[in-house]
Design a protein around this motif. Structure first.
Motif, PDB file in Angstrom:
ATOM      1  N   LEU A   1       0.829  -1.202   0.000  1.00  0.00           N
ATOM      2  CA  LEU A   1       0.000   0.000   0.000  1.00  0.00           C
ATOM      3  C   LEU A   1       0.869   1.259   0.000  1.00  0.00           C
ATOM      4  O   LEU A   1       0.535   2.255  -0.645  1.00  0.00           O
ATOM      5  N   GLU A   2       2.021   1.219   0.695  1.00  0.00           N
ATOM      6  CA  GLU A   2       2.891   2.390   0.764  1.00  0.00           C
ATOM      7  C   GLU A   2       3.322   2.869  -0.617  1.00  0.00           C
ATOM      8  O   GLU A   2       3.674   4.035  -0.789  1.00  0.00           O
ATOM      9  N   SER A   3       3.312   1.976  -1.602  1.00  0.00           N
ATOM     10  CA  SER A   3       3.739   2.328  -2.951  1.00  0.00           C
ATOM     11  C   SER A   3       2.778   3.295  -3.638  1.00  0.00           C
ATOM     12  O   SER A   3       3.097   3.846  -4.684  1.00  0.00           O
ATOM     13  N   SER A   4       1.594   3.492  -3.021  1.00  0.00           N
ATOM     14  CA  SER A   4       0.609   4.433  -3.563  1.00  0.00           C
ATOM     15  C   SER A   4       0.490   5.703  -2.733  1.00  0.00           C
ATOM     16  O   SER A   4      -0.392   6.526  -2.995  1.00  0.00           O
ATOM     17  N   LEU A   5       1.361   5.863  -1.730  1.00  0.00           N
ATOM     18  CA  LEU A   5       1.286   7.012  -0.822  1.00  0.00           C
ATOM     19  C   LEU A   5       2.519   7.880  -1.012  1.00  0.00           C
ATOM     20  O   LEU A   5       3.646   7.437  -0.775  1.00  0.00           O
ATOM     21  N   LEU A   6       2.323   9.128  -1.406  1.00  0.00           N
ATOM     22  CA  LEU A   6       3.433   9.980  -1.810  1.00  0.00           C
ATOM     23  C   LEU A   6       4.462  10.170  -0.696  1.00  0.00           C
ATOM     24  O   LEU A   6       5.672  10.147  -0.956  1.00  0.00           O
ATOM     25  N   HIS A   7       4.015  10.375   0.541  1.00  0.00           N
ATOM     26  CA  HIS A   7       4.992  10.599   1.616  1.00  0.00           C
ATOM     27  C   HIS A   7       5.877   9.375   1.830  1.00  0.00           C
ATOM     28  O   HIS A   7       7.060   9.489   2.134  1.00  0.00           O
ATOM     29  N   GLU A   8       5.302   8.173   1.632  1.00  0.00           N
ATOM     30  CA  GLU A   8       6.078   6.940   1.773  1.00  0.00           C
ATOM     31  C   GLU A   8       7.017   6.742   0.586  1.00  0.00           C
ATOM     32  O   GLU A   8       8.128   6.233   0.732  1.00  0.00           O
ATOM     33  N   VAL A   9       6.562   7.130  -0.602  1.00  0.00           N
ATOM     34  CA  VAL A   9       7.424   7.017  -1.791  1.00  0.00           C
ATOM     35  C   VAL A   9       8.629   7.945  -1.652  1.00  0.00           C
ATOM     36  O   VAL A   9       9.763   7.579  -2.010  1.00  0.00           O
ATOM     37  N   LEU A  10       8.407   9.136  -1.109  1.00  0.00           N
ATOM     38  CA  LEU A  10       9.524  10.049  -0.880  1.00  0.00           C
ATOM     39  C   LEU A  10      10.493   9.487   0.163  1.00  0.00           C
ATOM     40  O   LEU A  10      11.703   9.672   0.062  1.00  0.00           O
TER      41      LEU A  10
END
Length: 290
Positions: free
Chosen positions: A101-110
């Motif tokens: 799921l983190e792969s769809s969340l911008l703060h986690e991708v950063l």
């Protein structure tokens, strides 16, 4: 790099505030892509507070500040972005990222520098835009990429890059191969048109819903993704049906039945047979309470 704890949803009060701001931004004259994607993250992750939202925007500003001043041609911009984001900072994706799921969340991708093609493209878009690049998103079927240069081929040079592959420049038939590999379809010129911010956010939420749909224990994630999608100015009416079905699946039979009946009223104006099927589903949901 692993998340230090499982993602926990925000409090109901925080979620309501996030959704109010999301709706306001989505309906503004020029919706801001980074802000919308970060608010999606805030509805997924209760640990993402105001300081975290600000920090993510500051990080995008910082990365933009590390690009060379006005590289020049679209190809020069593409190479500068690849060198900075793909090579120096290691932003890219791998197959396993589709399972997170983190792969769809911008703060986690950063934070992780990993994500789905569309979220990595958001990083490229936002860093490039802040640096003054002529940049736009390209929503190829099954694989989002980024364009630099003229938005329309006839207007001058443009270059496509694939952030999932570290910003690789796509030459010749590369885009055709990506589309064929993802969908088996042929590349059409219309597929290369710029994607508006709200289209990008809608596709991000579709990805979240698809992720949750394959994981019944994550139905709460599917529900908030639908709720945010319903706040976009333009959305598929069928989302209301999807939401009702999800409520029933979660055991919220009365709420699900009520939404099925409300959707049946809408549908009855165009297809009474389908409306009657929906009412039957609502009756079945209410019967689950007995």
């Amino acid at each position: 790099m692993r998340h230090p704890h499982p993602l926990q949803p925000p409090s109901p009060e925080r979620s309501a505030e996030v959704r109010r701001r999301f709706a306001e931004e989505a309906r503004s004259e020029r919706p801001d892509l980074a802000t919308l994607c970060l608010l999606v993250g805030a509805d997924a992750d209760g640990a993402l507070d105001e300081a975290g939202l600000d920090a993510a925007q500051v990080e995008l500003d910082r990365l933009a500040g590390e690009l060379p001043f006005r590289p020049g041609t679209p190809r020069a911009w593409a190479e500068a972005l690849r060198d900075l984001l793909g090579e120096r900072y290691g932003f890219h994706g791998v197959a396993a990222d589709y399972q997170r799921l983190e792969s769809s969340l911008l703060h986690e991708v950063l934070r992780r520098r990993r994500g789905l093609p569309i979220l990595l493209s958001v990083v490229w878009l936002e860093v490039a835009r802040r640096a003054g690049a002529p940049v736009y998103g390209v929503a190829l079927p099954g694989h989002f990429v980024v364009g630099l240069g003229a938005e329309h081929a006839a207007a001058g040079e443009r270059v496509l890059v694939d952030p999932f592959d570290g910003g690789r420049l796509l030459d010749g038939k590369d885009a055709e191969v990506l589309v064929a590999g993802a969908t088996g379809a042929e590349l059409r010129p219309s597929m290369l048109e710029p994607a508006a911010p709200l289209e990008v956010v809608s596709r991000v939420l579709n990805n979240v819903r698809a992720w949750a749909a394959g994981r019944p224990e994550q139905s709460a994630v599917g529900l908030w993704a639908i709720d945010l999608a319903l706040l976009l100015p333009s959305h598929a009416a069928r989302l209301r049906y999807e939401r009702a079905r999800l409520l029933v699946q979660r055991g919220e039979f009365l709420a699900g039945a009520g939404e099925l009946e409300a959707y049946a009223e809408v549908v009855s104006a165009v297809d009474e047979a389908v409306a009657e099927e929906l009412r039957g589903e609502a009756r079945a949901a209410r019967a689950m309470l007995n």
